[in-house]
Design a protein around this motif. Structure first.
Motif, PDB file in Angstrom:
ATOM      1  N   LEU A  16     -36.361  -6.660  24.728  1.00 10.81           N
ATOM      2  CA  LEU A  16     -36.053  -7.979  24.194  1.00 10.81           C
ATOM      3  C   LEU A  16     -35.650  -7.875  22.728  1.00 10.81           C
ATOM      4  O   LEU A  16     -34.696  -8.544  22.290  1.00 10.81           O
ATOM      5  CB  LEU A  16     -37.263  -8.902  24.357  1.00 10.81           C
ATOM      6  CG  LEU A  16     -37.168 -10.281  23.694  1.00 10.81           C
ATOM      7  CD1 LEU A  16     -36.002 -11.079  24.257  1.00 10.81           C
ATOM      8  CD2 LEU A  16     -38.475 -11.048  23.862  1.00 10.81           C
ATOM      9  N   ASP A  17     -36.343  -7.059  21.960  1.00 15.49           N
ATOM     10  CA  ASP A  17     -36.005  -6.890  20.542  1.00 15.49           C
ATOM     11  C   ASP A  17     -34.566  -6.411  20.379  1.00 15.49           C
ATOM     12  O   ASP A  17     -33.824  -6.915  19.520  1.00 15.49           O
ATOM     13  CB  ASP A  17     -36.951  -5.882  19.885  1.00 15.49           C
ATOM     14  CG  ASP A  17     -38.386  -6.386  19.827  1.00 15.49           C
ATOM     15  OD1 ASP A  17     -38.592  -7.600  20.000  1.00 15.49           O
ATOM     16  OD2 ASP A  17     -39.291  -5.559  19.615  1.00 15.49           O
ATOM     17  N   SER A  18     -34.159  -5.449  21.213  1.00 16.46           N
ATOM     18  CA  SER A  18     -32.795  -4.918  21.099  1.00 16.46           C
ATOM     19  C   SER A  18     -31.759  -5.969  21.471  1.00 16.46           C
ATOM     20  O   SER A  18     -30.696  -6.046  20.841  1.00 16.46           O
ATOM     21  CB  SER A  18     -32.639  -3.678  21.983  1.00 16.46           C
ATOM     22  OG  SER A  18     -32.737  -4.010  23.368  1.00 16.46           O
ATOM     23  N   TYR A  19     -32.059  -6.801  22.465  1.00 18.30           N
ATOM     24  CA  TYR A  19     -31.123  -7.855  22.852  1.00 18.30           C
ATOM     25  C   TYR A  19     -30.957  -8.873  21.727  1.00 18.30           C
ATOM     26  O   TYR A  19     -29.838  -9.319  21.426  1.00 18.30           O
ATOM     27  CB  TYR A  19     -31.606  -8.558  24.118  1.00 18.30           C
ATOM     28  CG  TYR A  19     -31.603  -7.692  25.361  1.00 18.30           C
ATOM     29  CD1 TYR A  19     -30.847  -6.531  25.423  1.00 18.30           C
ATOM     30  CD2 TYR A  19     -32.359  -8.041  26.480  1.00 18.30           C
ATOM     31  CE1 TYR A  19     -30.850  -5.738  26.560  1.00 18.30           C
ATOM     32  CE2 TYR A  19     -32.365  -7.252  27.615  1.00 18.30           C
ATOM     33  CZ  TYR A  19     -31.610  -6.101  27.650  1.00 18.30           C
ATOM     34  OH  TYR A  19     -31.617  -5.316  28.773  1.00 18.30           O
ATOM     35  N   VAL A  20     -32.064  -9.262  21.108  1.00 15.01           N
ATOM     36  CA  VAL A  20     -31.986 -10.240  20.018  1.00 15.01           C
ATOM     37  C   VAL A  20     -31.208  -9.677  18.842  1.00 15.01           C
ATOM     38  O   VAL A  20     -30.347 -10.357  18.253  1.00 15.01           O
ATOM     39  CB  VAL A  20     -33.400 -10.676  19.581  1.00 15.01           C
ATOM     40  CG1 VAL A  20     -33.325 -11.564  18.336  1.00 15.01           C
ATOM     41  CG2 VAL A  20     -34.107 -11.423  20.702  1.00 15.01           C
ATOM     42  N   GLU A  21     -31.466  -8.436  18.483  1.00 14.19           N
ATOM     43  CA  GLU A  21     -30.768  -7.831  17.354  1.00 14.19           C
ATOM     44  C   GLU A  21     -29.270  -7.749  17.627  1.00 14.19           C
ATOM     45  O   GLU A  21     -28.450  -8.004  16.737  1.00 14.19           O
ATOM     46  CB  GLU A  21     -31.339  -6.432  17.076  1.00 14.19           C
ATOM     47  CG  GLU A  21     -32.763  -6.434  16.577  1.00 14.19           C
ATOM     48  CD  GLU A  21     -32.948  -7.253  15.318  1.00 14.19           C
ATOM     49  OE1 GLU A  21     -32.033  -7.246  14.461  1.00 14.19           O
ATOM     50  OE2 GLU A  21     -33.994  -7.920  15.180  1.00 14.19           O
ATOM     51  N   GLU A  22     -28.889  -7.392  18.855  1.00 15.33           N
ATOM     52  CA  GLU A  22     -27.461  -7.336  19.173  1.00 15.33           C
ATOM     53  C   GLU A  22     -26.842  -8.727  19.109  1.00 15.33           C
ATOM     54  O   GLU A  22     -25.711  -8.892  18.610  1.00 15.33           O
ATOM     55  CB  GLU A  22     -27.252  -6.731  20.566  1.00 15.33           C
ATOM     56  CG  GLU A  22     -25.778  -6.624  20.960  1.00 15.33           C
ATOM     57  CD  GLU A  22     -25.565  -5.937  22.298  1.00 15.33           C
ATOM     58  OE1 GLU A  22     -24.455  -6.044  22.851  1.00 15.33           O
ATOM     59  OE2 GLU A  22     -26.506  -5.277  22.796  1.00 15.33           O
ATOM     60  N   ALA A  23     -27.557  -9.722  19.599  1.00 20.47           N
ATOM     61  CA  ALA A  23     -27.036 -11.088  19.558  1.00 20.47           C
ATOM     62  C   ALA A  23     -26.863 -11.563  18.118  1.00 20.47           C
ATOM     63  O   ALA A  23     -25.866 -12.218  17.773  1.00 20.47           O
ATOM     64  CB  ALA A  23     -27.970 -12.022  20.320  1.00 20.47           C
ATOM     65  N   LEU A  24     -27.815 -11.241  17.246  1.00 22.04           N
ATOM     66  CA  LEU A  24     -27.717 -11.666  15.849  1.00 22.04           C
ATOM     67  C   LEU A  24     -26.570 -10.973  15.123  1.00 22.04           C
ATOM     68  O   LEU A  24     -26.105 -11.454  14.086  1.00 22.04           O
ATOM     69  CB  LEU A  24     -29.036 -11.383  15.122  1.00 22.04           C
ATOM     70  CG  LEU A  24     -30.237 -12.206  15.583  1.00 22.04           C
ATOM     71  CD1 LEU A  24     -31.479 -11.829  14.792  1.00 22.04           C
ATOM     72  CD2 LEU A  24     -29.979 -13.705  15.452  1.00 22.04           C
ATOM     73  N   ALA A  25     -26.092  -9.860  15.661  1.00 27.37           N
ATOM     74  CA  ALA A  25     -24.980  -9.142  15.043  1.00 27.37           C
ATOM     75  C   ALA A  25     -23.629  -9.530  15.625  1.00 27.37           C
ATOM     76  O   ALA A  25     -22.600  -9.418  14.935  1.00 27.37           O
ATOM     77  CB  ALA A  25     -25.184  -7.632  15.192  1.00 27.37           C
ATOM     78  N   ALA A  26     -23.595 -10.003  16.877  1.00 27.32           N
ATOM     79  CA  ALA A  26     -22.305 -10.193  17.550  1.00 27.32           C
ATOM     80  C   ALA A  26     -22.080 -11.594  18.088  1.00 27.32           C
ATOM     81  O   ALA A  26     -20.981 -11.875  18.573  1.00 27.32           O
ATOM     82  CB  ALA A  26     -22.176  -9.185  18.707  1.00 27.32           C
ATOM     83  N   ASN A  27     -23.044 -12.481  18.013  1.00 33.59           N
ATOM     84  CA  ASN A  27     -22.880 -13.813  18.590  1.00 33.59           C
ATOM     85  C   ASN A  27     -21.713 -14.554  17.925  1.00 33.59           C
ATOM     86  O   ASN A  27     -21.574 -14.543  16.697  1.00 33.59           O
ATOM     87  CB  ASN A  27     -24.178 -14.605  18.420  1.00 33.59           C
ATOM     88  CG  ASN A  27     -24.087 -15.989  19.026  1.00 33.59           C
ATOM     89  OD1 ASN A  27     -23.780 -16.951  18.338  1.00 33.59           O
ATOM     90  ND2 ASN A  27     -24.340 -16.098  20.316  1.00 33.59           N
TER      91      ASN A  27
ATOM     92  N   ALA B 201     -23.319 -13.855  27.105  1.00 29.81           N
ATOM     93  CA  ALA B 201     -22.572 -14.698  26.165  1.00 29.81           C
ATOM     94  C   ALA B 201     -23.272 -14.767  24.812  1.00 29.81           C
ATOM     95  O   ALA B 201     -22.628 -14.725  23.756  1.00 29.81           O
ATOM     96  CB  ALA B 201     -22.400 -16.096  26.757  1.00 29.81           C
ATOM     97  N   LEU B 202     -24.590 -14.887  24.815  1.00 30.31           N
ATOM     98  CA  LEU B 202     -25.336 -14.934  23.555  1.00 30.31           C
ATOM     99  C   LEU B 202     -25.200 -13.632  22.772  1.00 30.31           C
ATOM    100  O   LEU B 202     -25.236 -13.638  21.537  1.00 30.31           O
ATOM    101  CB  LEU B 202     -26.811 -15.218  23.842  1.00 30.31           C
ATOM    102  CG  LEU B 202     -27.146 -16.645  24.268  1.00 30.31           C
ATOM    103  CD1 LEU B 202     -28.552 -16.712  24.843  1.00 30.31           C
ATOM    104  CD2 LEU B 202     -27.003 -17.607  23.086  1.00 30.31           C
ATOM    105  N   MET B 203     -25.028 -12.526  23.482  1.00 32.85           N
ATOM    106  CA  MET B 203     -24.889 -11.223  22.835  1.00 32.85           C
ATOM    107  C   MET B 203     -23.447 -10.919  22.458  1.00 32.85           C
ATOM    108  O   MET B 203     -23.132  -9.803  22.029  1.00 32.85           O
ATOM    109  CB  MET B 203     -25.438 -10.131  23.764  1.00 32.85           C
ATOM    110  CG  MET B 203     -26.928 -10.258  24.034  1.00 32.85           C
ATOM    111  SD  MET B 203     -27.542  -9.149  25.325  1.00 32.85           S
ATOM    112  CE  MET B 203     -27.291  -7.548  24.551  1.00 32.85           C
ATOM    113  N   GLY B 204     -22.555 -11.903  22.631  1.00 35.04           N
ATOM    114  CA  GLY B 204     -21.155 -11.711  22.266  1.00 35.04           C
ATOM    115  C   GLY B 204     -20.376 -10.878  23.246  1.00 35.04           C
ATOM    116  O   GLY B 204     -19.338 -10.297  22.887  1.00 35.04           O
TER     117      GLY B 204
END
Length: 418
Positions: A19-30, A202-205
């Motif tokens: 989950l941490d990795s998914y959130v970090e990717e989303a915060l970088a690419a959303n 979609a949230l992860m871009g």
């Protein structure tokens, strides 16, 4: 829950590296975050433009021209002349228009920062919610498939008993209805999982079909193993990005009143100019140079009524911004109280369903033992096993709903942007 301060990255309370990795990717690419970052860069450029009003403005001019000074029969090109000029001006900003303009632009830039932070909060919450729904759908799918297998076995037994004269058509029809109902539950669960996977992508871009493959097999719903920190009311008002954004927009609107009000007063600037003008025969000769230095006073006196009308407009905008700020505070308090209440009720429901699932599990185990010794019929065992599987499915739904309420609480508390 505890009054300890909410951590900046609240999703790490679940202690789930995936989950941490998914959130970090989303915060970088959303994509919404990228747009918010672009808006922030634009607001910062507006501040730089406003601050440029404090510097000296310069103008450089150059001109060359030819003139025929005799009659129509005179030969060309005649006489060439040139003019070079350099002007510089600086405003002491006696009326405060530049200063108040910088204040308004800076406040808007800070509001853009808060808007970006709000998007971060929403993105982190969306990723956590989608991931929890995927995991819950997988658990519910496994339980529903077990129920379908049990109901099909029950139908087979009912048909065999009916053929042997020890059952009725009523038993067969009831078992067949239960089997079809169990099969009918599977497509909705599959669609729900697919939808959550697309939302996560979609949230992860990413394109919808490019969802994380490992998420599709998740079978453990994220849980928080300790009391949820919620902080205090004062920190809530300082932490929520929407409140900060409303407060900064109010500050910008107030500063804009000063910008308009400065138009009522004379505008004073100190200027200097230097230049050279002569014919080409005296190019840059000392006698061709000249300069001026002195203040420049301008005052749009005839437009005072229009200025006061614009001041009234700016004042109305400030009043509207104040109302939005008050509304944002009230909304934050209401959402927090609602989220706290909903989370408490969801936790109570989860605990009740957990007790029900444990009881159904004990009943299923007892039925299996009793059936082994011939104390209960095989159909009763199947019924107990189906009830246990359904209780587990309900429990997984309740756990997912609990995560939903937790995410609502974190949203209301405004965490995740620091």
């Amino acid at each position: 829950m505890t009054e300890q301060e909410l951590p900046p990255h609240w999703w790490r309370l679940y202690e789930n590296p995936r989950l941490d990795s998914y959130v970090e990717e989303a915060l970088a690419a959303n994509t919404d975050l990228r747009m918010a970052e672009a808006n922030l860069r634009r607001a910062s450029a507006v501040v730089q433009e406003a601050e440029a009003g404090r510097t000296v403005s310069t103008t450089l001019t150059g001109q060359g021209y030819g003139a025929r000074t005799h009659g129509p029969q005179a030969a060309l090109p005649g006489t060439f002349s040139y003019a070079l000029g350099f002007d510089a001006a600086w405003s002491p900003d006696l009326a405060g228009s530049v200063r108040r303009g910088i204040e308004a632009a800076s406040a808007q830039a800070e509001a853009a920062v808060a808007a970006r932070d709000q998007v971060r909060v929403v993105v982190a919450a969306g990723v956590t919610r989608s991931y929890a729904r995927i995991c819950a759908a997988n658990i519910s799918l496994a339980a529903a498939r077990r129920v379908a297998v049990i109901q099909q076995t029950t139908l087979d037994v009912a048909e065999r008993l009916a053929r042997g004269g020890r059952g009725t058509r009523f038993d067969v029809d009831r078992a067949r209805a239960a089997a079809h109902a169990a099969d009918a539950a599977l497509p909705d669960l599959l669609a729900e999982r697919r939808t959550a996977l697309f939302e996560l992508a979609a949230l992860m871009g990413r394109p919808p079909a490019d969802f994380p493959e490992e998420a599709e097999t998740c079978s453990t719903i994220p849980t928080i193993s300790r009391a949820i920190p919620v902080g205090d009311g004062a920190m809530l008002l300082r932490r929520r990005p929407d409140i900060r954004m409303a407060e900064r927009e109010l500050a910008s609107a107030t500063a804009s009143i000063g910008v308009v009000e400065s138009e009522l007063y004379p505008k004073v600037s100190i200027g200097a100019s230097a230049g050279s003008a002569a014919s080409t025969g005296h190019l840059l000769a000392p006698s061709s140079f000249g300069f001026t230095l002195g203040p420049l006073l301008s005052w749009s006196f005839p437009n005072r009524q229009a200025v006061r009308a614009r001041m009234a407009q700016a004042g109305a905008d400030a009043d509207a911004s104040l109302a939005r700020f008050d509304g944002a505070v009230l909304l934050a308090l209401r959402q927090t109280e609602t989220a706290l209440s909903s989370y408490a009720r969801a936790r109570d429901r989860f605990e009740d369903l957990q007790s029900a699932a444990e009881a159904a599990g004990r009943a299923s185990a007892d039925a299996e033992k009793l059936q082994r010794f011939g104390r209960v019929a095989f159909l009763d065992l199947l019924t107990a096993q189906a009830a246990y599987a359904e209780a587990q499915a309900s429990l997984s739904d309740a756990r997912a709903a609990l995560v939903d309420r937790q995410v609502d609480l974190f949203l209301a508390l405004g965490g995740g942007w620091e």
